[in-house]
Design an enzyme around this catalytic site. Structure first.
Site, short mmCIF file in Angstrom:
data_model
loop_
_atom_site.label_atom_id
_atom_site.label_comp_id
_atom_site.label_asym_id
_atom_site.label_seq_id
_atom_site.Cartn_x
_atom_site.Cartn_y
_atom_site.Cartn_z
N ALA A 65 0.87 -1.17 0.00
CA ALA A 65 0.00 0.00 0.00
C ALA A 65 0.90 1.23 0.00
O ALA A 65 2.07 1.15 0.41
CB ALA A 65 -0.89 -0.02 1.23
N GLY A 110 0.72 -4.93 0.96
CA GLY A 110 -0.48 -4.99 0.11
C GLY A 110 -0.26 -5.74 -1.19
O GLY A 110 -1.23 -6.24 -1.78
N GLU A 113 -0.55 -9.33 -0.29
CA GLU A 113 -1.98 -9.50 0.00
C GLU A 113 -2.80 -9.57 -1.30
O GLU A 113 -3.73 -10.35 -1.42
CB GLU A 113 -2.47 -8.36 0.90
N GLU A 133 4.75 -4.92 7.39
CA GLU A 133 3.98 -3.83 8.02
C GLU A 133 4.40 -3.52 9.46
O GLU A 133 4.44 -2.36 9.86
CB GLU A 133 2.48 -4.15 8.00
N1 CAA Z 1 4.59 3.12 -0.93
C1 CAA Z 1 4.96 4.25 -1.54
N2 CAA Z 1 6.06 4.37 -2.29
C2 CAA Z 1 6.83 3.29 -2.45
C3 CAA Z 1 6.50 2.05 -1.85
C4 CAA Z 1 5.32 1.99 -1.07
N3 CAA Z 1 4.89 0.86 -0.50
N4 CAA Z 1 7.45 1.15 -2.17
C5 CAA Z 1 8.34 1.79 -2.95
N5 CAA Z 1 7.96 3.09 -3.13
C6 CAA Z 1 8.64 4.12 -3.90
C7 CAA Z 1 9.87 4.64 -3.17
O1 CAA Z 1 9.51 5.61 -2.21
C8 CAA Z 1 10.67 5.20 -4.32
O2 CAA Z 1 10.15 6.46 -4.66
P1 CAA Z 1 11.14 7.69 -5.03
O3 CAA Z 1 11.91 7.21 -6.25
O4 CAA Z 1 10.22 8.82 -5.29
O5 CAA Z 1 12.05 7.86 -3.85
C9 CAA Z 1 10.37 4.25 -5.46
O6 CAA Z 1 9.16 3.57 -5.10
C10 CAA Z 1 11.43 3.20 -5.67
O7 CAA Z 1 11.65 2.56 -4.43
P2 CAA Z 1 13.11 2.35 -3.78
O8 CAA Z 1 14.01 3.45 -4.20
O9 CAA Z 1 12.93 2.14 -2.32
O10 CAA Z 1 13.54 1.00 -4.52
P3 CAA Z 1 14.56 -0.10 -3.99
O11 CAA Z 1 14.76 -1.03 -5.14
O12 CAA Z 1 15.75 0.52 -3.36
O13 CAA Z 1 13.79 -0.86 -2.81
C11 CAA Z 1 11.88 -1.97 -1.83
C12 CAA Z 1 12.67 -1.64 -3.11
C13 CAA Z 1 12.71 -2.89 -0.93
C14 CAA Z 1 10.61 -2.70 -2.27
C15 CAA Z 1 11.56 -0.68 -1.09
O14 CAA Z 1 10.98 0.25 -2.00
C16 CAA Z 1 10.57 -0.87 0.04
O15 CAA Z 1 10.95 -1.34 1.10
N6 CAA Z 1 9.30 -0.46 -0.17
C17 CAA Z 1 8.28 -0.54 0.84
C18 CAA Z 1 7.82 -1.97 1.07
C19 CAA Z 1 6.80 -2.02 2.18
O16 CAA Z 1 7.08 -1.74 3.33
N7 CAA Z 1 5.54 -2.40 1.84
C20 CAA Z 1 4.46 -2.50 2.77
C21 CAA Z 1 3.67 -1.22 2.75
S1 CAA Z 1 2.48 -1.15 4.05
C22 CAA Z 1 1.13 -2.04 3.48
O17 CAA Z 1 1.16 -2.60 2.39
C23 CAA Z 1 -0.05 -2.04 4.38
C24 CAA Z 1 -1.13 -2.97 4.04
O18 CAA Z 1 -1.09 -4.18 4.29
C25 CAA Z 1 -2.37 -2.50 3.45
#
Ligand code: CAA
Length: 259
Positions: A65, A110, A113, A133
């Site tokens: 998400a 998400g 999920e 999360e």
């Molecule tokens: N939400 C918003 N933006 C996200 C995102 C997310 N879940 N995941 C990645 N992005 C964005 C980053 O902010 C980045 O944006 P910018 O270029 O503007 O900075 C872009 O996507 C590329 O991401 P990274 O530079 O971080 O890419 P990476 O290859 O270095 O890392 C990754 C990849 C390990 C997937 C890392 O992006 C990451 O950890 N993302 C978040 C993963 C996460 O925690 N997901 C769970 C979200 S909470 C949820 O989903 C709740 C639910 O159950 C409903």
């Protein structure tokens, strides 16, 4: 309808849906969830579509998400966001057509999920799965606490959710989270190949198989077997049942009509 965050294409009897926010690794914001909701409705009403393949554009399936959107939510907005995701994913899960997730990359939070709301998961060997999360101070909010436990068992689901560990597709295969792991270059073809194989069977029978499994999994065994008998009986009201069995007896190719 025109979509901004989704690509929707049809190929024969398949619908190919791509989450298309590659710059944000296909993170699900409210707009994308609403588009997904619309596309599911469109597919539900389209009698030409028998099977759906869901994938992500770029290097991610869905990285979760949208954290930027969630960061400043108040409790009521958080609850509404969770309910929106759950509503859309449940609609996908209950869609009367099979959905195959072709997991091309990160399937986190998400994204994991979303893949679990699909019927079948085929993953690239580059894909990564996890529910990170708790590391963000929240619980999984789009069904992860429920579907992961149902898919891989309570103990493994608790391990993954409490630790937030990111696992490889091979590990996901080992624990039963995915059905198959393939090379990235052939992922979409594999998913479409399986989808076309399903599409060759009687669509109404496949739809009723899905309903029987989905509903039966929530029932006690006696009620579930009774439900199975009901859908089994219902099949005999279809032209495709007559065609399938007649073709077998006449030793000829069957020709299903989705009727
Ligand atoms: N939400 C918003 N933006 C996200 C995102 C997310 N879940 N995941 C990645 N992005 C964005 C980053 O902010 C980045 O944006 P910018 O270029 O503007 O900075 C872009 O996507 C590329 O991401 P990274 O530079 O971080 O890419 P990476 O290859 O270095 O890392 C990754 C990849 C390990 C997937 C890392 O992006 C990451 O950890 N993302 C978040 C993963 C996460 O925690 N997901 C769970 C979200 S909470 C949820 O989903 C709740 C639910 O159950 C409903």
């Amino acid at each position: 309808m025109n979509y901004s965050n989704i690509i929707f294409e049809k190929e024969g009897n398949l619908a190919i849906v791509k989450i298309n926010r590659p710059k944000a690794l296909n993170a699900l914001n409210s707009d994308t969830l609403k588009e997904l909701d619309n596309v599911i409705d469109a597919i539900a009403q389209d009698d030409e579509v028998y099977v759906v393949v869901l994938t992500g554009e770029g290097k991610a399936f869905v990285a979760g998400a949208d954290i930027s959107e969630m960061k400043d939510l108040n409790p009521m907005d958080g609850r509404n966001f969770g309910m929106l995701g759950n509503k859309v994913f449940r609609k996908l899960e209950n869609l009367g057509k099979p959905v195959i997730a072709a997991v091309n990359g990160f399937a986190l939070g998400g994204g994991c999920e979303l893949s679990m709301a699909c019927d079948i998961r085929i993953a690239s060997n580059k894909a990564k799965f996890g529910q990170p999360e708790a590391g963000l101070g929240i619980t999984p909010g789009f069904g992860g606490t429920q579907r992961l436990a149902r898919l891989v068992g309570e103990g493994m689901a608790k391990q993954l959710i409490y630790t937030g560990d990111i696992i490889t597709s091979e590990e996901a295969l080992r624990i039963g989270l995915v059905n198959k792991v393939v090379e990235p270059e052939v992922l979409l073809d594999e998913a479409k190949g399986m989808a076309n194989k399903i599409a060759k069977n009687a669509p109404i029978a496949v739809k009723l198989c899905k309903a029987a499994i989905n509903k039966g999994m929530q029932m006690d065994i006696d009620s579930a077997l009774m439900y199975e008998a009901e859908v089994f009986g219902l099949c005999f009201s279809t032209e495709d049942q007559k065609e399938g069995m007649t073709a077998f007896v006449e030793k000829r190719e069957k020709e299903f009509k989705n009727r």
